[in-house]
Scaffold this motif. Structure first.
Motif, PDB file in Angstrom:
ATOM      1  N   LYS A   1       0.830  -1.211   0.000  1.00 30.30           N
ATOM      2  CA  LYS A   1       0.000   0.000   0.000  1.00 30.30           C
ATOM      3  C   LYS A   1       0.858   1.253   0.000  1.00 30.30           C
ATOM      4  N   ARG A   2       1.932   1.211   0.755  1.00 33.95           N
ATOM      5  CA  ARG A   2       2.879   2.335   0.741  1.00 33.95           C
ATOM      6  C   ARG A   2       3.371   2.591  -0.679  1.00 33.95           C
ATOM      7  N   GLU A   3       3.735   1.516  -1.321  1.00 36.49           N
ATOM      8  CA  GLU A   3       4.223   1.647  -2.698  1.00 36.49           C
ATOM      9  C   GLU A   3       3.166   2.217  -3.627  1.00 36.49           C
ATOM     10  N   ALA A   4       1.935   1.773  -3.392  1.00 34.53           N
ATOM     11  CA  ALA A   4       0.858   2.269  -4.247  1.00 34.53           C
ATOM     12  C   ALA A   4       0.718   3.776  -4.096  1.00 34.53           C
ATOM     13  N   VAL A   5       0.855   4.239  -2.878  1.00 34.23           N
ATOM     14  CA  VAL A   5       0.787   5.684  -2.652  1.00 34.23           C
ATOM     15  C   VAL A   5       1.925   6.375  -3.401  1.00 34.23           C
ATOM     16  N   LEU A   6       3.115   5.819  -3.282  1.00 36.22           N
ATOM     17  CA  LEU A   6       4.259   6.434  -3.959  1.00 36.22           C
ATOM     18  C   LEU A   6       4.052   6.472  -5.469  1.00 36.22           C
ATOM     19  N   HIS A   7       3.542   5.388  -6.003  1.00 39.01           N
ATOM     20  CA  HIS A   7       3.343   5.350  -7.447  1.00 39.01           C
ATOM     21  C   HIS A   7       2.316   6.370  -7.910  1.00 39.01           C
TER      22      HIS A   7
ATOM     23  N   VAL B   1       3.954   9.962  -7.390  1.00 34.47           N
ATOM     24  CA  VAL B   1       5.030  10.375  -8.298  1.00 34.47           C
ATOM     25  C   VAL B   1       4.463  10.807  -9.648  1.00 34.47           C
ATOM     26  N   GLN B   2       3.381  10.193 -10.039  1.00 37.65           N
ATOM     27  CA  GLN B   2       2.800  10.589 -11.323  1.00 37.65           C
ATOM     28  C   GLN B   2       2.196  11.987 -11.236  1.00 37.65           C
ATOM     29  N   PHE B   3       1.551  12.263 -10.134  1.00 42.33           N
ATOM     30  CA  PHE B   3       1.043  13.624  -9.957  1.00 42.33           C
ATOM     31  C   PHE B   3       2.191  14.620  -9.893  1.00 42.33           C
ATOM     32  N   PHE B   4       3.204  14.279  -9.121  1.00 45.38           N
ATOM     33  CA  PHE B   4       4.340  15.197  -8.974  1.00 45.38           C
ATOM     34  C   PHE B   4       4.963  15.490 -10.343  1.00 45.38           C
ATOM     35  N   ASN B   5       5.173  14.468 -11.131  1.00 43.86           N
ATOM     36  CA  ASN B   5       5.806  14.670 -12.427  1.00 43.86           C
ATOM     37  C   ASN B   5       4.936  15.493 -13.358  1.00 43.86           C
ATOM     38  N   GLU B   6       3.652  15.306 -13.237  1.00 47.81           N
ATOM     39  CA  GLU B   6       2.764  15.987 -14.171  1.00 47.81           C
ATOM     40  C   GLU B   6       2.452  17.418 -13.732  1.00 47.81           C
ATOM     41  N   ARG B   7       2.151  17.584 -12.453  1.00 46.96           N
ATOM     42  CA  ARG B   7       1.713  18.902 -11.986  1.00 46.96           C
ATOM     43  C   ARG B   7       2.702  19.598 -11.095  1.00 46.96           C
ATOM     44  N   GLY B   8       3.683  18.877 -10.631  1.00 45.57           N
ATOM     45  CA  GLY B   8       4.614  19.467  -9.676  1.00 45.57           C
ATOM     46  C   GLY B   8       4.196  19.165  -8.260  1.00 45.57           C
TER      47      GLY B   8
ATOM     48  N   LEU C   1      -2.596  16.276  -1.402  1.00 48.46           N
ATOM     49  CA  LEU C   1      -2.720  14.878  -0.999  1.00 48.46           C
ATOM     50  C   LEU C   1      -4.155  14.390  -1.166  1.00 48.46           C
ATOM     51  N   ASP C   2      -5.083  15.303  -1.196  1.00 45.45           N
ATOM     52  CA  ASP C   2      -6.456  14.908  -1.506  1.00 45.45           C
ATOM     53  C   ASP C   2      -6.527  14.319  -2.915  1.00 45.45           C
ATOM     54  N   ASP C   3      -5.819  14.952  -3.838  1.00 39.61           N
ATOM     55  CA  ASP C   3      -5.775  14.420  -5.200  1.00 39.61           C
ATOM     56  C   ASP C   3      -5.255  12.993  -5.200  1.00 39.61           C
ATOM     57  N   VAL C   4      -4.130  12.823  -4.554  1.00 36.74           N
ATOM     58  CA  VAL C   4      -3.505  11.501  -4.535  1.00 36.74           C
ATOM     59  C   VAL C   4      -4.442  10.489  -3.894  1.00 36.74           C
ATOM     60  N   ALA C   5      -5.010  10.875  -2.757  1.00 38.58           N
ATOM     61  CA  ALA C   5      -5.905   9.965  -2.044  1.00 38.58           C
ATOM     62  C   ALA C   5      -7.086   9.574  -2.934  1.00 38.58           C
ATOM     63  N   THR C   6      -7.707  10.575  -3.518  1.00 43.75           N
ATOM     64  CA  THR C   6      -8.876  10.300  -4.353  1.00 43.75           C
ATOM     65  C   THR C   6      -8.539   9.322  -5.474  1.00 43.75           C
ATOM     66  N   SER C   7      -7.379   9.515  -6.082  1.00 44.33           N
ATOM     67  CA  SER C   7      -7.022   8.629  -7.194  1.00 44.33           C
ATOM     68  C   SER C   7      -6.842   7.193  -6.724  1.00 44.33           C
ATOM     69  N   LEU C   8      -6.697   6.997  -5.430  1.00 47.54           N
ATOM     70  CA  LEU C   8      -6.528   5.641  -4.887  1.00 47.54           C
ATOM     71  C   LEU C   8      -7.807   5.172  -4.187  1.00 47.54           C
TER      72      LEU C   8
ATOM     73  N   ILE D   1      -3.589   8.208   3.863  1.00 48.30           N
ATOM     74  CA  ILE D   1      -2.209   8.429   3.441  1.00 48.30           C
ATOM     75  C   ILE D   1      -1.329   8.738   4.651  1.00 48.30           C
ATOM     76  N   TYR D   2      -1.883   9.522   5.559  1.00 47.67           N
ATOM     77  CA  TYR D   2      -1.101   9.856   6.748  1.00 47.67           C
ATOM     78  C   TYR D   2      -0.901   8.654   7.660  1.00 47.67           C
ATOM     79  N   HIS D   3      -1.616   7.613   7.372  1.00 45.85           N
ATOM     80  CA  HIS D   3      -1.394   6.384   8.135  1.00 45.85           C
ATOM     81  C   HIS D   3      -0.135   5.668   7.668  1.00 45.85           C
ATOM     82  N   TYR D   4       0.289   5.978   6.459  1.00 47.44           N
ATOM     83  CA  TYR D   4       1.467   5.314   5.894  1.00 47.44           C
ATOM     84  C   TYR D   4       2.687   6.224   5.817  1.00 47.44           C
TER      85      TYR D   4
END
Lengths: 214, 214
Positions: free
Chosen positions: B23-29, B32-39, B45-52, B59-62
């Motif tokens: 699950k940690r890895e899934a968050v990272l994956h 990283v895609q958001f970071f690369n695309e949008r910075g 982190l809401d964006d990242v969370a929603t996408s998962l 996320i803060y649990h990990y």
DNA sequence: ACATCTGTATACTGACAAGTATAGGACTTA
DNA sequence: TAAGTCCTATACTTGTCAGTATACAGATGT
């Protein structure tokens, strides 16, 4: 001098405009240094304003918003490069000679504030419209460089290959200078530029005798 | 199989830990895609969370905080590069052969998510401690590359020059791949890597006959 | 059955920084 | 000296997120 006799209001208006321009520039200069050092997002306009002994509304008197400031910084950097590229393109010499000169100028610009800003600014930091213009300008520069590369391939001064990829590789090395060059460190911009260009032009092998890969 | 008979709680704990890691890895994956695309800054982190399909507290649990997520992404990218560099350094062949192989692996990594993240992340986006580790890792890689360059200079397979500057120039071109490579565009990572490396190794002149500058 | 631990969600706080409403001082021009 | 314009400051509004307090559900172990 010293009398400053003025009759016509024209001169006055012109002078005022010049001063306004000077202040705009001062803002850009202060801003670009913050941007390069801390990044666009981490720089608040309060920081910039304070460093100029004014307050935020003053900055908004000269610029519509923060995005415009960043864009202007980037534009200045890109314009320098384009100008250098255009000048070099339309001068004499073989393709290789022109490309070498172009790369050297490019490299030197990359050690300056506005040049650095170009490399350090990512697309997504600009507004939508800014992004489009940013890309257009970069593309223009890319095409000039590529054209020079192709001239060199045609006149035999540069080895054949994929000109597009070659251009990206070369400009990539030059762009990256902005990420590691330290003005307080060893080496003047010109020395650094010469060293980089030499590596790019000469490649790695010591002299002749390269086989492998047609 | 299918019976999943379990007696010992050991296996269970281990399994749970593995899942946690996944699950940690899934968050990272996702991140990283958001970071690369949008910075980094423009990614919430809401964006990242929603996408998962989860929410932010998950996320803060990990991860302790957003900085840790970015740092882990960068670290993964840098570790890939270091590993490739170390492997290549300690294998046979001339300095030039080793350096060529190293650059190729480096280039390929730069087309992948975590590799891209290394180039697209600026120092100032990381926390103070992260920044220090980031720099240390980059320096380690730089030293390996430089060592290979020096081996090449010593064994005569690479022309003499300032190894430090040469390393910066070469890795700069490779780093920059992360800024222009488009996975959906033309060219596989391997093709791009080969083309870049060829340009860097061969330089610009068509074949032999290089004079100018000792 | 009971106590606990793990993972998740809802709903909140707090900080920061972009951008603005408003006012006033200084210079320009008549 | 009065009207208008330019420049700057004080003090505010507002939106966005990072990070958190709290609760609850389900699995684990006694």
């Amino acid at each position: 001098m010293g009398s400053t006799a003025r009759q016509s209001p024209w001169r006055k208006a012109e002078e005022r405009e010049r001063e306004r321009g000077a202040k705009r520039e001062a803002v850009l200069h202060a801003a670009v240094q913050f941007f390069n050092e801390r990044g666009f997002h981490a720089t608040s306009l309060d920081d910039v304003a304070t460093s100029l002994n004014v307050t935020k509304p003053t900055i908004y008197h000269y610029f519509a918003n923060k995005d415009e400031i960043l864009f202007e910084c980037v534009r200045l950097g890109l314009e320098s490069i384009r100008q250098a590229a255009e000048t070099v393109e339309s001068r004499g010499g073989s393709g290789l000679e022109r490309l070498t000169a172009l790369m050297r100028d490019y490299a030197v610009i990359m050690t300056k504030d506005f040049g650095m800003c170009v490399t350090r600014t990512a697309d997504h930091e600009l507004s939508i419209e800014g992004r489009a213009k940013f890309r257009a300008l970069k593309r223009e520069i890319d095409l000039i460089v590529r054209r020079v590369v192709e001239v060199g391939m045609a006149d035999g001064s540069i080895g054949h290959g994929n000109a597009r990829m070659m251009t990206f590789t070369l400009t990539g090395a030059l762009n990256w200078i902005a990420r590691w060059y330290d003005p307080d460190g060893s080496g003047t911009p010109e020395e650094v530029a010469d060293a980089c260009v030499a590596t790019l032009v000469n490649g790695l092998a010591p002299r002749a005798s390269r086989k492998k890969k047609a």
